[in-house]
Design an enzyme around this catalytic site. Structure first.
Site, PDB file in Angstrom:
ATOM      1  N   GLY A 194       4.721   3.504  10.850  1.00 30.73           N
ATOM      2  CA  GLY A 194       4.054   4.802  10.852  1.00 30.73           C
ATOM      3  C   GLY A 194       3.620   5.200  12.238  1.00 30.73           C
ATOM      4  CB  SER A 195       1.047   7.591  13.288  1.00 33.02           C
ATOM      5  OG  SER A 195      -0.094   7.048  12.662  1.00 33.02           O
ATOM      6  CD  GLU A 255       8.790  -2.288  14.428  1.00 33.93           C
ATOM      7  OE1 GLU A 255       9.350  -1.563  15.262  1.00 33.93           O
ATOM      8  OE2 GLU A 255       8.495  -3.479  14.653  1.00 33.93           O
ATOM      9  N   GLY A 315      -2.319   5.018  13.356  1.00 32.86           N
ATOM     10  CA  GLY A 315      -2.489   4.184  12.158  1.00 32.86           C
ATOM     11  C   GLY A 315      -2.231   2.718  12.466  1.00 32.86           C
ATOM     12  N   GLY A 316      -1.119   2.452  13.135  1.00 37.79           N
ATOM     13  CA  GLY A 316      -0.739   1.070  13.444  1.00 37.79           C
ATOM     14  C   GLY A 316      -1.783   0.397  14.311  1.00 37.79           C
ATOM     15  CB  CYS A 324      10.910   5.817  14.575  1.00 37.85           C
ATOM     16  SG  CYS A 324      12.155   4.860  13.734  1.00 37.85           S
ATOM     17  CE  LYS A 348      -2.424   3.270   2.084  1.00 33.38           C
ATOM     18  NZ  LYS A 348      -1.790   4.605   2.060  1.00 33.38           N
ATOM     19  CD  GLU A 361       6.798   9.984  17.291  1.00 32.85           C
ATOM     20  OE1 GLU A 361       5.682   9.555  16.947  1.00 32.85           O
ATOM     21  OE2 GLU A 361       7.855   9.619  16.755  1.00 32.85           O
TER      22      GLU A 361
HETATM   23  P1  NAP Z   1       0.943   7.327   9.268  1.00 35.39           P
HETATM   24  O1  NAP Z   1       0.224   8.590   9.167  1.00 35.39           O
HETATM   25  O2  NAP Z   1       0.534   6.379  10.314  1.00 35.39           O
HETATM   26  O3  NAP Z   1       0.845   6.633   7.831  1.00 35.39           O
HETATM   27  C1  NAP Z   1       1.469   5.394   7.493  1.00 35.39           C
HETATM   28  C2  NAP Z   1       0.622   4.659   6.447  1.00 35.39           C
HETATM   29  O4  NAP Z   1      -0.501   4.059   7.069  1.00 35.39           O
HETATM   30  C3  NAP Z   1       0.060   5.542   5.362  1.00 35.39           C
HETATM   31  O5  NAP Z   1       0.143   4.841   4.151  1.00 35.39           O
HETATM   32  C4  NAP Z   1      -1.367   5.770   5.782  1.00 35.39           C
HETATM   33  O6  NAP Z   1      -2.241   5.914   4.680  1.00 35.39           O
HETATM   34  C5  NAP Z   1      -1.704   4.473   6.475  1.00 35.39           C
HETATM   35  N1  NAP Z   1      -2.710   4.652   7.518  1.00 35.39           N
HETATM   36  C6  NAP Z   1      -2.640   5.506   8.571  1.00 35.39           C
HETATM   37  N2  NAP Z   1      -3.721   5.369   9.350  1.00 35.39           N
HETATM   38  C7  NAP Z   1      -4.475   4.397   8.806  1.00 35.39           C
HETATM   39  C8  NAP Z   1      -5.725   3.797   9.168  1.00 35.39           C
HETATM   40  N3  NAP Z   1      -6.397   4.182  10.239  1.00 35.39           N
HETATM   41  N4  NAP Z   1      -6.216   2.818   8.373  1.00 35.39           N
HETATM   42  C9  NAP Z   1      -5.544   2.441   7.270  1.00 35.39           C
HETATM   43  N5  NAP Z   1      -4.373   2.979   6.875  1.00 35.39           N
HETATM   44  C10 NAP Z   1      -3.837   3.935   7.629  1.00 35.39           C
HETATM   45  O7  NAP Z   1       2.497   7.589   9.559  1.00 35.39           O
HETATM   46  P2  NAP Z   1       3.549   8.518   8.778  1.00 35.39           P
HETATM   47  O8  NAP Z   1       3.183   9.940   8.980  1.00 35.39           O
HETATM   48  O9  NAP Z   1       3.729   8.020   7.421  1.00 35.39           O
HETATM   49  O10 NAP Z   1       4.916   8.245   9.585  1.00 35.39           O
HETATM   50  C11 NAP Z   1       5.357   8.998  10.709  1.00 35.39           C
HETATM   51  C12 NAP Z   1       5.325   8.156  11.990  1.00 35.39           C
HETATM   52  O11 NAP Z   1       5.992   6.923  11.759  1.00 35.39           O
HETATM   53  C13 NAP Z   1       6.025   8.754  13.200  1.00 35.39           C
HETATM   54  O12 NAP Z   1       5.206   8.608  14.326  1.00 35.39           O
HETATM   55  C14 NAP Z   1       7.282   7.915  13.373  1.00 35.39           C
HETATM   56  O13 NAP Z   1       7.785   7.844  14.665  1.00 35.39           O
HETATM   57  C15 NAP Z   1       6.825   6.598  12.867  1.00 35.39           C
HETATM   58  N6  NAP Z   1       7.928   5.779  12.388  1.00 35.39           N
HETATM   59  C16 NAP Z   1       8.260   4.647  13.072  1.00 35.39           C
HETATM   60  C17 NAP Z   1       9.316   3.853  12.655  1.00 35.39           C
HETATM   61  C18 NAP Z   1       9.683   2.612  13.393  1.00 35.39           C
HETATM   62  O14 NAP Z   1      10.455   1.830  12.859  1.00 35.39           O
HETATM   63  N7  NAP Z   1       9.169   2.371  14.573  1.00 35.39           N
HETATM   64  C19 NAP Z   1      10.056   4.227  11.514  1.00 35.39           C
HETATM   65  C20 NAP Z   1       9.692   5.370  10.839  1.00 35.39           C
HETATM   66  C21 NAP Z   1       8.615   6.132  11.283  1.00 35.39           C
HETATM   67  P3  NAP Z   1      -2.749   7.328   4.167  1.00 35.39           P
HETATM   68  O15 NAP Z   1      -1.641   8.315   4.340  1.00 35.39           O
HETATM   69  O16 NAP Z   1      -3.111   7.069   2.757  1.00 35.39           O
HETATM   70  O17 NAP Z   1      -3.924   7.669   5.025  1.00 35.39           O
END
Ligand code: NAP
Length: 528
Positions: free
Chosen positions: A241-242, A265, A245-246, A302, A184, A393
């Site tokens: 991601g967030s 993650e 979302g996760g 992250c 995705k 965060e």
């Molecule tokens: P995000 O907003 O959670 O988006 C990640 C993906 O998930 C996107 O493709 C988004 O789709 C999808 N998504 C989000 N919410 C969803 C839901 N409710 N249902 C279905 N799909 C959903 O995160 P981001 O802004 O890309 O990344 C930033 C975050 O990632 C930070 O909090 C950071 O700390 C964390 N991160 C963690 C790691 C780790 O390894 N732990 C590494 C890097 C980043 P759409 O955008 O199309 O809605």
């Protein structure tokens, strides 16, 4: 190589949906040109059907063939050369050095998995031969190895368009395991995603992998991801991601008639503990180091150090003073997207609205659009302990120094933190040896503990654990980085009294692959 804006449904480019979107260049503050077509329900269904068909072949594809495939993906990504680097930069605002570094890491990951599966011992073949003379019950021949779960959905992260996205760690590990992957695509870097998807597609065809072993679906909303995760033919999910979302995807996967694992993650604030003597003897040097770590990649990691703990007093005051002075000397940089900077500003404001949080530094000069003002704040230990909003965060160049009354309070705070990816101890020589109980408390909250360093910069190697207790990840038993991340996509499987010639090569008496196996309790390469 042109960006078409279409989805890859297996080997076919396809654009049957009518929702479109564009990516954004945060440096120029302009939309990029290409138009992306969100995958339609029918396209999603097609990609899943193809993946399920491909699994029938791919699950039994040899390690050598899978290694060829993984290496071919790496080669094809390199062939994309400048087109990929320029697209990456235009969709993220990140500099060329970072783009090339991340590409190098992605290639390295693919090749590491290729080496792992061509050698083959990763399947943990375990054999207990029969003993029919055993009394009172004869012992059967039992043999176990790891086998792939099935089609996997991968959600890439905004902040790692290469290393944690289309052909990033999750995808490489799933292919190595023998699982087809549907990505995705992250909407903020859909062009980078399509280019990498085209590289995977070429590798599929060059190495004769089944059509459907890989699909890349565009989307700029949650619907595509939701449909994928709910589908009965999908057997696992990888997400970076967030927390929001996760967690949403984890809940969705758990509510299915057949629940499936979601390896998410997510966010982390990565506590750093400045021990008293370290603060006294090298606080100034450490403050300079931390000013750089907090602002690295505009704080969009992250593993960014979002929380620093010390014991109240002059040495901690000096540390805060130097950190504040140093951080504003650093030139502000661009964030990935207006949404990301919007979230940064919002989360920062929420934090600053909390009673007792004081700002000690914020970059005050002029800044360009989509650039972030780095910020340092400070708060008393008791205030922090009682207000969990301060534990959240703030994704970006932001850090909070918590001034604790004493070590007991510091220990209490650490034990109350949510799960984290990392924890760091800043110690003067062996000062740390006097803090064993604090270290134990910290170990219980994190996935990786760091001595006298910074949490940013995740080495990709087999001993790396990237994950941690919830909400750093949804399953602290696994890593998202390094070759052991393959274990997320497999399940152990046993054969009982199965004919030798029908066993997979990994378990045959002759050990035709020459892998290391645990045979009757002994680790050996020998045949039986
Ligand atoms: P995000 O907003 O959670 O988006 C990640 C993906 O998930 C996107 O493709 C988004 O789709 C999808 N998504 C989000 N919410 C969803 C839901 N409710 N249902 C279905 N799909 C959903 O995160 P981001 O802004 O890309 O990344 C930033 C975050 O990632 C930070 O909090 C950071 O700390 C964390 N991160 C963690 C790691 C780790 O390894 N732990 C590494 C890097 C980043 P759409 O955008 O199309 O809605």
């Amino acid at each position: 190589m042109m960006i078409t804006g279409k989805n890859y449904i297996g080997n076919q480019l396809s654009a049957k949906g009518n929702k479109t979107y564009k990516t954004f260049n945060p440096k120029l503050n302009l939309e990029n040109e290409s138009i992306f077509y969100e995958a339609s329900e029918k396209e999603i269904e097609e990609s899943i059907d193809l993946a399920a068909e491909a699994f029938k072949v791919f699950r039994n594809t040899s390690g050598i063939k899978k290694a060829e495939f993984l290496n071919a993906i790496a080669d094809e990504i390199l062939i994309l050369d400048d087109t990929l680097i320029k697209t990456y930069m235009s969709e993220t605002g990140l500099p060329e050095g970072r783009a090339k570094g991340e590409r190098g890491r992605t290639i390295g990951q693919l090749r590491a998995f290729a080496d792992l599966v061509s050698e083959g011992s990763w399947v943990e073949a375990t054999i207990d031969t029969e003993d029919l003379d055993r009394t009172p019950i004869p012992k059967q021949d039992i043999r176990k190895m790891l086998i792939p779960l099935g089609p996997v959905v991968v959600f890439g992260a905004s902040n790692f368009p290469l290393a944690y996205s289309t052909a990033g760690g999750d995808t490489a590990a799933a292919f190595a395991a023998g699982c087809p992957v549907i990505v995705k695509s992250h909407p903020m870097h859909a062009g980078t995603g399509e280019l990498v998807a085209s590289a995977i597609q070429k590798a599929v065809q060059k190495t004769g992998m089944p059509n459907g072993v890989f699909s890349n679906l565009n989307s700029a909303g949650i619907e595509v991801g939701v449909q994928l995760v709910k589908h009965p033919k999908i057997k696992a999910v990888g997400f970076t991601g967030s927390i929001r979302g996760g967690r949403a995807l984890f809940d969705l996967a758990s509510q299915r008639p057949e629940p499936i694992p979601v390896f998410a993650e997510m966010g982390s604030v990565n506590p750093v503990i400045l021990l008293p003597k370290a603060g006294k003897n090298k606080g100034v040097t450490l403050a300079k180091t931390y000013a750089n770590s907090i602002t690295l990649g505009t704080g969009q990691f992250c593993t960014n150090p979002g929380l620093i703990f010390g014991i109240k007093g002059k040495d901690l005051d000096d540390f805060i003073h130097t950190l504040s002075n140093e951080i504003v000397k650093i030139e502000p940089s661009c964030m990935l997207h207006p949404n990301i900077i919007g979230n940064y500003e919002r989360n920062k404001t929420t934090a600053l609205q909390q009673n007792g949080l004081h700002m000690t530094a914020e970059y005050e000069g002029d800044i360009k659009t989509n650039h972030a003002r780095q910020t340092v704040t400070t708060v008393e230990g008791a205030t922090f302990l009682n207000n969990t909003t301060l534990h959240q965060e703030v994704f970006g160049p932001f850090s909070m120094v918590v001034q604790c009354e004493n070590i007991q309070q510091l220990e209490q705070i650490i034990s109350n933190l949510e799960g984290q990816l990392t924890g760091t101890i800043l110690s003067d020589d062996n000062e740390v040896s006097g803090y064993s109980s604090l270290i134990e408390v910290l170990k219980n909250r994190v996935g990786r503990i760091i001595f006298n360093g910074v949490p940013t910069g995740v080495e990709v190697c087999p001993s790396m654990l990237h994950g941690g207790p919830y909400p750093a990840s949804t399953d602290s038993r696994f890593t998202a980085v390094g070759i052991h991340s393959i274990k997320r996509w497999v399940r152990p499987f046993s054969y009982q009294s199965w004919p030798n010639e029908l066993q997979p090569d990994e378990l045959k008496n002759e050990n035709p692959l020459g892998i290391s196996r645990l045979v009757n309790g002994e680790q050996t390469h020998k045949p039986i």
